[in-house]
Design an enzyme around this catalytic site. Sequence first.
Site, mmCIF file in Angstrom:
data_model
loop_
_atom_site.group_PDB
_atom_site.id
_atom_site.type_symbol
_atom_site.label_atom_id
_atom_site.label_comp_id
_atom_site.label_asym_id
_atom_site.label_seq_id
_atom_site.Cartn_x
_atom_site.Cartn_y
_atom_site.Cartn_z
ATOM 1 N N HIS A 172 -3.592 -12.728 29.177
ATOM 2 C CA HIS A 172 -4.361 -11.349 28.778
ATOM 3 C C HIS A 172 -3.681 -10.333 29.160
ATOM 4 O O HIS A 172 -4.076 -8.980 28.873
ATOM 5 C CB HIS A 172 -5.736 -11.376 28.865
ATOM 6 C CG HIS A 172 -6.207 -11.303 30.383
ATOM 7 N ND1 HIS A 172 -6.139 -12.411 31.060
ATOM 8 C CD2 HIS A 172 -6.282 -10.385 31.294
ATOM 9 C CE1 HIS A 172 -6.147 -12.254 32.409
ATOM 10 N NE2 HIS A 172 -6.433 -10.759 32.400
ATOM 11 N N HIS A 203 -2.500 -4.530 29.143
ATOM 12 C CA HIS A 203 -3.622 -5.258 29.248
ATOM 13 C C HIS A 203 -4.037 -5.411 27.729
ATOM 14 O O HIS A 203 -4.457 -4.508 27.007
ATOM 15 C CB HIS A 203 -4.730 -4.638 29.967
ATOM 16 C CG HIS A 203 -5.780 -5.689 30.510
ATOM 17 N ND1 HIS A 203 -6.845 -6.225 29.810
ATOM 18 C CD2 HIS A 203 -6.112 -6.108 31.904
ATOM 19 C CE1 HIS A 203 -7.350 -6.827 30.397
ATOM 20 N NE2 HIS A 203 -6.935 -6.955 31.939
#
Length: 148
Positions: free
Chosen positions: A57, A72
């Site tokens: 992620h 992110h």
Amino acid sequence: MTTVLAPVAGAAVGLESVPDPVFAEGLVGPGMAIEPDRAPGRALSPITGTIVKLHPHAFVVVDDDGRGVLVHLGIDTVQLRGEGFELLAAEGDRVSAGQPVVAWDPALVEAGGRSPVCPVVALDAPAGAVTGLAEGSVDAGSELFEWR
């Protein structure tokens, strides 16, 4: 000066609009965020350098001058434990700006009740170091901001 590229396509937005105070308040550094297009795609390296951290992620690329950029993919996406993400590179790899690092599905993130917004942060940079912020629609690999 470092030119930081958009890792994903979508709409450029300010970090203050990210639904996470760590990013919204600039606690990890200045930058921008992208409200991504919802089609499955690939997150690109925002700069040329070495991948020093790589999670499904999120990832950090550090350039030869020691500047690190965090990408992110969504908010609270660590809770997905990699579901909906596929690593296309490895920690320690040298990557070029625009090279695919992670394949992901923003619609899947959103379907799980999480925001798919993507903060792109100049780690540990002073507040005024980020300039030339993109506005509106951005393509993956286009200029997102300058780090001076």
